[in-house]
Write an enzyme that holds these catalytic residues in place. Sequence first.
Site, mmCIF file in Angstrom:
data_model
loop_
_atom_site.group_PDB
_atom_site.id
_atom_site.type_symbol
_atom_site.label_atom_id
_atom_site.label_comp_id
_atom_site.label_asym_id
_atom_site.label_seq_id
_atom_site.Cartn_x
_atom_site.Cartn_y
_atom_site.Cartn_z
ATOM 1 N N SER A 1 61.219 6.849 22.337
ATOM 2 C CA SER A 1 61.525 6.656 23.761
ATOM 3 C C SER A 1 61.336 7.994 24.465
ATOM 4 C CB SER A 1 62.989 6.224 23.889
ATOM 5 O OG SER A 1 63.411 6.267 25.230
ATOM 6 N N TYR B 1 72.075 7.390 21.895
ATOM 7 C CA TYR B 1 70.758 6.722 21.891
ATOM 8 C C TYR B 1 69.654 7.769 21.747
ATOM 9 C CZ TYR B 1 66.808 3.873 23.546
ATOM 10 O OH TYR B 1 65.598 3.223 23.654
HETATM 11 N N1 LIG Z 1 62.727 -1.156 27.539
HETATM 12 C C1 LIG Z 1 62.720 0.166 27.662
HETATM 13 O O1 LIG Z 1 62.883 0.709 28.765
HETATM 14 C C2 LIG Z 1 62.490 1.032 26.454
HETATM 15 C C3 LIG Z 1 62.262 2.397 26.655
HETATM 16 C C4 LIG Z 1 62.079 3.228 25.572
HETATM 17 C C5 LIG Z 1 62.119 2.713 24.293
HETATM 18 N N2 LIG Z 1 62.347 1.383 24.108
HETATM 19 C C6 LIG Z 1 62.421 0.899 22.724
HETATM 20 O O2 LIG Z 1 61.564 -0.195 22.559
HETATM 21 C C7 LIG Z 1 62.047 -1.041 21.513
HETATM 22 C C8 LIG Z 1 62.047 -2.491 21.986
HETATM 23 O O3 LIG Z 1 63.006 -2.648 23.002
HETATM 24 P P1 LIG Z 1 62.824 -3.634 24.242
HETATM 25 O O4 LIG Z 1 62.806 -2.807 25.453
HETATM 26 O O5 LIG Z 1 61.749 -4.587 23.993
HETATM 27 O O6 LIG Z 1 64.263 -4.338 24.224
HETATM 28 P P2 LIG Z 1 64.730 -5.829 23.918
HETATM 29 O O7 LIG Z 1 64.026 -6.801 24.809
HETATM 30 O O8 LIG Z 1 66.218 -5.796 23.982
HETATM 31 O O9 LIG Z 1 64.247 -6.059 22.426
HETATM 32 C C9 LIG Z 1 64.928 -5.521 21.334
HETATM 33 C C10 LIG Z 1 64.537 -6.300 20.099
HETATM 34 O O10 LIG Z 1 65.227 -5.754 18.982
HETATM 35 C C11 LIG Z 1 65.746 -6.812 18.214
HETATM 36 N N3 LIG Z 1 66.898 -6.372 17.447
HETATM 37 C C12 LIG Z 1 68.035 -5.794 17.880
HETATM 38 N N4 LIG Z 1 68.897 -5.594 16.850
HETATM 39 C C13 LIG Z 1 68.257 -6.055 15.738
HETATM 40 C C14 LIG Z 1 68.608 -6.147 14.376
HETATM 41 N N5 LIG Z 1 69.799 -5.719 13.916
HETATM 42 N N6 LIG Z 1 67.711 -6.699 13.509
HETATM 43 C C15 LIG Z 1 66.526 -7.156 13.950
HETATM 44 N N7 LIG Z 1 66.135 -7.089 15.227
HETATM 45 C C16 LIG Z 1 66.999 -6.557 16.116
HETATM 46 C C17 LIG Z 1 66.084 -7.911 19.218
HETATM 47 O O11 LIG Z 1 66.032 -9.176 18.586
HETATM 48 P P3 LIG Z 1 67.278 -10.062 18.090
HETATM 49 O O12 LIG Z 1 68.406 -9.807 19.024
HETATM 50 O O13 LIG Z 1 66.750 -11.455 18.129
HETATM 51 O O14 LIG Z 1 67.546 -9.602 16.693
HETATM 52 C C18 LIG Z 1 64.932 -7.777 20.186
HETATM 53 O O15 LIG Z 1 63.835 -8.559 19.761
HETATM 54 C C19 LIG Z 1 63.430 -0.499 21.143
HETATM 55 O O16 LIG Z 1 63.329 0.298 19.983
HETATM 56 C C20 LIG Z 1 63.792 0.360 22.340
HETATM 57 O O17 LIG Z 1 64.693 1.381 22.002
HETATM 58 C C21 LIG Z 1 62.519 0.540 25.153
#
Ligand SMILES: NC(=O)c1ccc[n+]([C@@H]2O[C@H](COP(=O)([O-])OP(=O)(O)OC[C@H]3O[C@@H](n4cnc5c(N)ncnc54)[C@H](OP(=O)(O)O)[C@@H]3O)[C@@H](O)[C@H]2O)c1
Length: 253
Positions: A148, A161
Site C-alpha cells: 500500500s 496497518y
Molecule cells: N482499497 C484501497 O484503498 C487499498 C489501498 C492500498 C492497499 N490495499 C490492499 O489491497 C488488498 C485488497 O483490498 P481491497 O481494497 O480490495 O479490500 P476489500 O474489498 O475489503 O477486499 C479484501 C479481501 O480480503 C479478503 N480477506 C480478508 N480477510 C481474509 C482472511 N482471513 N482470509 C481470506 N481472505 C480474507 C476478503 O474476503 P472475505 O471477507 O470473503 O474473506 C476480501 O476479498 C488488501 O491487501 C489491501 O490492504 C487496498
Amino acid sequence: MSNIQNKVVIITGASSGIGEATAKELASKGAKLVLAARREDRLKKLQDEIQTSGGQAIFKVTDVTSHEQMEDLAAYALKEFGPIDVLVNNAGVMPHSFLYKKKIDDWNKIDDWNKMIDVNIKGVLYGIAAVLPSMRERKSGHIINLSSVAGHFVGAGSTVYAGTKFAVRAISEGLRKEEYGNNIRSTITSPGAVKSELTQSITDMDLKPGIDKLYEDLAIDAESIARAIAYAIEQPSDVAINEMIIRPTYQER
Ligand SMILES: NC(=O)c1ccc[n+]([C@@H]2O[C@H](COP(=O)([O-])OP(=O)(O)OC[C@H]3O[C@@H](n4cnc5c(N)ncnc54)[C@H](OP(=O)(O)O)[C@@H]3O)[C@@H](O)[C@H]2O)c1
C-alpha cells in the site's frame, strides 16, 4: 497470444474489491483462476460470472490466517489446473485506529492489531510457503504481494496497518533477493485510495469520517490496480516488475 493465457493464478481475497477486479481482468486474458476468500457465496458468484463470459475459474473457501488452509489451496490448484504460475497475495484488512485512546472499550483494538498482523503479514507468508516449493522445483513462478502507499508512509491512525504493509514490502524484497536466481519473480503492488470494501472495517469514529471523505473524493476503481497486476504478469519471463505505486492522480500522499 497473451502471456497470461493459460497461466494458473491463485488470488486470495478474490471475493471483493481489487481481488475480484483482478480475477475478472486476468480471466478476460485467458488465465486459469483459483479464487480464494472466506465468503463462499461471493466466490461462487464470481466463478459463475467468469465462466459465463467464457473464462476459467474454480474457487476454494480459504482463510489466509490458516497455514493448513493455504497449503490445501495450493494443493487444490495443482490438482485441478496443474503447476501454479502466479500467486496474488491480495487478502488484507484495514481497521485503522489510534494506538492510544482513553475510552476503556478501545482495548478491543488489540484484536484489530492481531487481525491485521495475521491477515496482512502471516497470510502473505503462508501464501509464499504454500507455492514456493513447487515454483522452486519448476524454476518458474511469480508472487505478487499487495502492500500500500501505507507501506511507504506512516500516518497517525494508520500505524499498525502501515507496519503490516511495510512488512509486506520487506518480505517481498527478501523474496526477490532469495529467489531471483531461481527464475521466480516478485512484485510489490502499492495502491493509494481504491474503491472497495476495505474501509468498512474501520470503527474508530475519530478516523472514519475523514477516511470516508477522502475515498469519496478521489478513490479510483479497483480495475486500475487489476490492470497494473496484469501488466506485471504479462511481461516476458526475463522481465520482473518488482514494485509499483498506483495512486489516484489527485492523491498527495
Ligand atoms: N482499497 C484501497 O484503498 C487499498 C489501498 C492500498 C492497499 N490495499 C490492499 O489491497 C488488498 C485488497 O483490498 P481491497 O481494497 O480490495 O479490500 P476489500 O474489498 O475489503 O477486499 C479484501 C479481501 O480480503 C479478503 N480477506 C480478508 N480477510 C481474509 C482472511 N482471513 N482470509 C481470506 N481472505 C480474507 C476478503 O474476503 P472475505 O471477507 O470473503 O474473506 C476480501 O476479498 C488488501 O491487501 C489491501 O490492504 C487496498
